[in-house]
Design a protein around this motif. Sequence first.
Motif, PDB file in Angstrom:
ATOM      1  N   MET A  53      12.305  23.427 -21.536  1.00 25.89           N
ATOM      2  CA  MET A  53      12.124  23.232 -22.865  1.00 25.89           C
ATOM      3  C   MET A  53      11.107  22.139 -22.643  1.00 25.89           C
ATOM      4  O   MET A  53      11.134  21.413 -22.028  1.00 25.89           O
ATOM      5  CB  MET A  53      13.815  23.077 -23.386  1.00 25.89           C
ATOM      6  N   SER A  55       7.973  19.588 -25.011  1.00 23.73           N
ATOM      7  CA  SER A  55       6.921  19.060 -26.467  1.00 23.73           C
ATOM      8  C   SER A  55       5.863  20.018 -26.332  1.00 23.73           C
ATOM      9  O   SER A  55       5.227  19.516 -25.355  1.00 23.73           O
ATOM     10  CB  SER A  55       7.053  18.344 -26.581  1.00 23.73           C
ATOM     11  N   ASP A  56       6.086  21.152 -27.815  1.00 22.45           N
ATOM     12  CA  ASP A  56       4.099  21.102 -27.489  1.00 22.45           C
ATOM     13  C   ASP A  56       3.177  20.410 -28.905  1.00 22.45           C
ATOM     14  O   ASP A  56       3.810  20.946 -29.920  1.00 22.45           O
ATOM     15  CB  ASP A  56       3.672  22.878 -27.515  1.00 22.45           C
ATOM     16  N   VAL A  59       1.831  23.080 -30.786  1.00 20.10           N
ATOM     17  CA  VAL A  59       2.674  23.656 -32.066  1.00 20.10           C
ATOM     18  C   VAL A  59       3.589  23.004 -32.854  1.00 20.10           C
ATOM     19  O   VAL A  59       3.703  23.157 -34.049  1.00 20.10           O
ATOM     20  CB  VAL A  59       3.697  24.372 -31.258  1.00 20.10           C
ATOM     21  N   LYS A  61       6.196  21.255 -31.720  1.00 19.45           N
ATOM     22  CA  LYS A  61       7.906  21.164 -31.842  1.00 19.45           C
ATOM     23  C   LYS A  61       7.720  21.515 -30.368  1.00 19.45           C
ATOM     24  O   LYS A  61       7.225  21.599 -30.112  1.00 19.45           O
ATOM     25  CB  LYS A  61       7.980  22.065 -32.580  1.00 19.45           C
ATOM     26  N   ILE A  63       9.489  23.193 -27.436  1.00 25.55           N
ATOM     27  CA  ILE A  63       9.671  25.214 -27.803  1.00 25.55           C
ATOM     28  C   ILE A  63      10.714  25.067 -26.712  1.00 25.55           C
ATOM     29  O   ILE A  63      10.400  24.640 -25.070  1.00 25.55           O
ATOM     30  CB  ILE A  63       7.882  25.781 -27.604  1.00 25.55           C
ATOM     31  N   GLU A  65       9.852  27.494 -23.380  1.00 25.72           N
ATOM     32  CA  GLU A  65       8.934  29.049 -22.277  1.00 25.72           C
ATOM     33  C   GLU A  65       9.154  29.652 -20.816  1.00 25.72           C
ATOM     34  O   GLU A  65       9.536  28.279 -20.580  1.00 25.72           O
ATOM     35  CB  GLU A  65       8.455  29.093 -23.305  1.00 25.72           C
TER      36      GLU A  65
END
Length: 86
Positions: A53, A55-56, A59, A61, A63, A65
């Motif tokens: 988890m 912070s991007d 984007v 928010k 996320i 990945e």
Amino acid sequence: LYGLELGDLLAEAGSGQWQKVPWEQEREGDVVVFALERQDLHVGLVIEPGRMMHSDEWVGKVIIETFRNGLWTPRWRKTYRHISRA
């Protein structure tokens, strides 16, 4: 990130509070560090082996990945585990 900023994490890594974890031996709660522009500038919180988890900014928010393939794999630098979770 256990209430720490990246600089604090890296400083504490040498103090014995954090242990380095080899690639592909991470587990939930570990912190993964990645290079951006050849500097260790990005962190993620491992939620399960191979997934984080983070912070991007692009984007806009938080996320979830994978980091074992694709974009993040060549950028991986270190994984840390707090000694309280060892």
